[in-house]
Design a protein around this motif. Structure first.
Motif, mmCIF file in Angstrom:
data_model
loop_
_atom_site.group_PDB
_atom_site.id
_atom_site.type_symbol
_atom_site.label_atom_id
_atom_site.label_comp_id
_atom_site.label_asym_id
_atom_site.label_seq_id
_atom_site.Cartn_x
_atom_site.Cartn_y
_atom_site.Cartn_z
ATOM 1 N N HIS A 148 0.828 -1.071 0.057
ATOM 2 C CA HIS A 148 -0.036 -0.031 -0.138
ATOM 3 C C HIS A 148 0.781 1.239 0.150
ATOM 4 O O HIS A 148 0.408 2.269 -0.446
ATOM 5 C CB HIS A 148 -0.911 -0.127 1.191
ATOM 6 C CG HIS A 148 -2.177 -0.928 1.081
ATOM 7 N ND1 HIS A 148 -2.131 -2.112 1.458
ATOM 8 C CD2 HIS A 148 -3.184 -0.905 0.308
ATOM 9 C CE1 HIS A 148 -3.036 -2.746 1.327
ATOM 10 N NE2 HIS A 148 -3.938 -1.930 0.563
ATOM 11 N N ALA A 182 0.180 4.663 -2.034
ATOM 12 C CA ALA A 182 -0.227 5.839 -1.427
ATOM 13 C C ALA A 182 0.739 7.055 -2.074
ATOM 14 O O ALA A 182 0.239 8.173 -2.473
ATOM 15 C CB ALA A 182 -0.157 5.740 -0.215
ATOM 16 N N PHE A 183 2.049 6.921 -2.251
ATOM 17 C CA PHE A 183 2.853 7.735 -2.373
ATOM 18 C C PHE A 183 2.679 8.126 -4.113
ATOM 19 O O PHE A 183 2.707 9.446 -4.411
ATOM 20 C CB PHE A 183 4.408 7.510 -2.484
ATOM 21 C CG PHE A 183 4.900 7.860 -1.049
ATOM 22 C CD1 PHE A 183 5.069 8.652 -0.693
ATOM 23 C CD2 PHE A 183 5.248 6.453 -0.253
ATOM 24 C CE1 PHE A 183 5.660 9.178 0.615
ATOM 25 C CE2 PHE A 183 5.777 6.719 0.798
ATOM 26 C CZ PHE A 183 6.198 7.984 1.500
ATOM 27 N N THR A 184 2.359 7.217 -5.070
ATOM 28 C CA THR A 184 2.156 7.346 -6.327
ATOM 29 C C THR A 184 0.727 8.394 -6.439
ATOM 30 O O THR A 184 0.604 9.345 -7.191
ATOM 31 C CB THR A 184 1.846 6.050 -7.118
ATOM 32 O OG1 THR A 184 3.145 5.670 -6.750
ATOM 33 C CG2 THR A 184 1.679 6.482 -8.440
ATOM 34 N N LEU A 185 -0.278 7.859 -5.832
ATOM 35 C CA LEU A 185 -1.438 8.850 -5.853
ATOM 36 C C LEU A 185 -1.441 9.944 -5.404
ATOM 37 O O LEU A 185 -1.931 11.072 -5.994
ATOM 38 C CB LEU A 185 -2.613 7.909 -5.079
ATOM 39 C CG LEU A 185 -3.245 6.622 -5.681
ATOM 40 C CD1 LEU A 185 -3.985 5.913 -5.041
ATOM 41 C CD2 LEU A 185 -3.773 6.941 -7.126
ATOM 42 N N SER A 186 -0.702 10.260 -4.348
ATOM 43 C CA SER A 186 -0.383 11.646 -3.811
ATOM 44 C C SER A 186 0.356 12.537 -4.646
ATOM 45 O O SER A 186 -0.118 13.744 -4.840
ATOM 46 C CB SER A 186 0.069 11.593 -2.373
ATOM 47 O OG SER A 186 1.621 11.229 -2.424
ATOM 48 N N ILE A 187 1.369 11.918 -5.258
ATOM 49 C CA ILE A 187 1.962 12.647 -6.216
ATOM 50 C C ILE A 187 1.045 13.060 -7.640
ATOM 51 O O ILE A 187 1.273 14.232 -8.063
ATOM 52 C CB ILE A 187 3.258 12.032 -6.761
ATOM 53 C CG1 ILE A 187 4.474 11.992 -5.656
ATOM 54 C CG2 ILE A 187 4.220 12.515 -8.060
ATOM 55 C CD1 ILE A 187 5.676 11.162 -5.788
ATOM 56 N N ALA A 205 -2.034 13.308 -7.471
ATOM 57 C CA ALA A 205 -3.066 14.235 -7.182
ATOM 58 C C ALA A 205 -2.408 15.797 -6.906
ATOM 59 O O ALA A 205 -2.909 16.748 -7.442
ATOM 60 C CB ALA A 205 -3.667 14.089 -5.883
ATOM 61 N N ALA A 206 -1.131 15.794 -6.299
ATOM 62 C CA ALA A 206 -0.533 17.040 -6.401
ATOM 63 C C ALA A 206 -0.063 17.850 -7.763
ATOM 64 O O ALA A 206 -0.380 18.839 -8.164
ATOM 65 C CB ALA A 206 0.831 16.996 -5.599
#
Length: 76
Positions: free
Chosen positions: A19, A23-28, A30-31
Protein backbone atom coordinates in the motif's frame (compact mmCIF):
# COMPACT_ATOMS: atom_id res chain seq x y z
CA UNK A 1 -13.17 -29.36 11.05
CA UNK A 2 -11.78 -25.98 12.16
CA UNK A 3 -10.54 -22.97 10.25
CA UNK A 4 -6.78 -22.42 10.00
CA UNK A 5 -5.31 -19.69 12.21
CA UNK A 6 -4.71 -16.36 10.45
CA UNK A 7 -1.09 -15.39 9.90
CA UNK A 8 -0.56 -12.29 12.04
CA UNK A 9 3.22 -12.11 12.24
CA UNK A 10 4.57 -9.62 9.69
CA UNK A 11 1.09 -8.71 8.45
CA UNK A 12 1.61 -4.94 8.80
CA UNK A 13 4.95 -5.02 6.96
CA UNK A 14 3.44 -7.15 4.21
CA UNK A 15 0.49 -4.79 3.79
CA UNK A 16 2.74 -1.69 3.87
CA UNK A 17 4.95 -3.04 1.11
CA UNK A 18 1.87 -3.16 -1.07
CA UNK A 19 0.00 0.00 0.00
CA UNK A 20 2.82 2.50 0.63
CA UNK A 21 4.01 2.80 -2.99
CA UNK A 22 0.40 3.13 -4.13
CA UNK A 23 -0.23 5.91 -1.59
CA UNK A 24 2.89 7.83 -2.62
CA UNK A 25 2.07 7.48 -6.31
CA UNK A 26 -1.51 8.64 -5.86
CA UNK A 27 -0.45 11.61 -3.74
CA UNK A 28 2.11 12.73 -6.32
CA UNK A 29 -0.45 12.37 -9.11
CA UNK A 30 -3.04 14.34 -7.09
CA UNK A 31 -0.49 17.11 -6.40
CA UNK A 32 0.43 17.32 -10.09
CA UNK A 33 -3.22 17.46 -11.14
CA UNK A 34 -3.90 20.22 -8.59
CA UNK A 35 -0.86 22.17 -9.75
CA UNK A 36 -1.82 22.15 -13.42
CA UNK A 37 -5.59 22.54 -13.01
CA UNK A 38 -5.74 25.08 -10.17
CA UNK A 39 -2.49 26.90 -9.39
CA UNK A 40 -1.12 27.44 -12.90
CA UNK A 41 -4.38 28.95 -14.27
CA UNK A 42 -4.61 31.09 -11.12
CA UNK A 43 -1.04 32.37 -11.62
CA UNK A 44 -1.85 33.17 -15.25
CA UNK A 45 -5.04 35.01 -14.27
CA UNK A 46 -3.15 37.12 -11.72
CA UNK A 47 -0.40 37.88 -14.24
CA UNK A 48 -2.97 38.91 -16.86
CA UNK A 49 -4.81 41.10 -14.36
CA UNK A 50 -1.72 42.93 -13.10
CA UNK A 51 -0.27 43.34 -16.60
CA UNK A 52 -2.57 46.31 -17.27
CA UNK A 53 -3.50 47.26 -13.69
CA UNK A 54 -3.08 50.89 -12.74
CA UNK A 55 -3.11 51.29 -8.97
CA UNK A 56 -3.35 55.08 -9.04
CA UNK A 57 -6.34 54.98 -11.38
CA UNK A 58 -8.06 52.50 -9.05
CA UNK A 59 -7.19 54.63 -6.00
CA UNK A 60 -8.60 57.77 -7.62
CA UNK A 61 -11.81 55.94 -8.54
CA UNK A 62 -12.26 54.76 -4.95
CA UNK A 63 -11.41 58.24 -3.65
CA UNK A 64 -14.06 59.81 -5.91
CA UNK A 65 -16.60 57.20 -4.76
CA UNK A 66 -16.02 58.26 -1.16
CA UNK A 67 -14.74 54.94 0.14
CA UNK A 68 -11.89 56.46 2.13
CA UNK A 69 -12.75 58.58 5.16
CA UNK A 70 -9.34 60.22 5.49
CA UNK A 71 -8.98 61.28 1.85
CA UNK A 72 -11.05 64.08 0.36
CA UNK A 73 -12.30 63.72 -3.21
CA UNK A 74 -10.92 66.13 -5.77
CA UNK A 75 -12.85 69.37 -6.06
CA UNK A 76 -13.58 69.91 -2.37
Amino acid sequence: MSLPKPVMRGLLAKRLKFHLPIAFTLSIVAAAIFKYTVTEPRKKAYADFYKNYDAMKEFNAMKEAGIFESVRPSGE
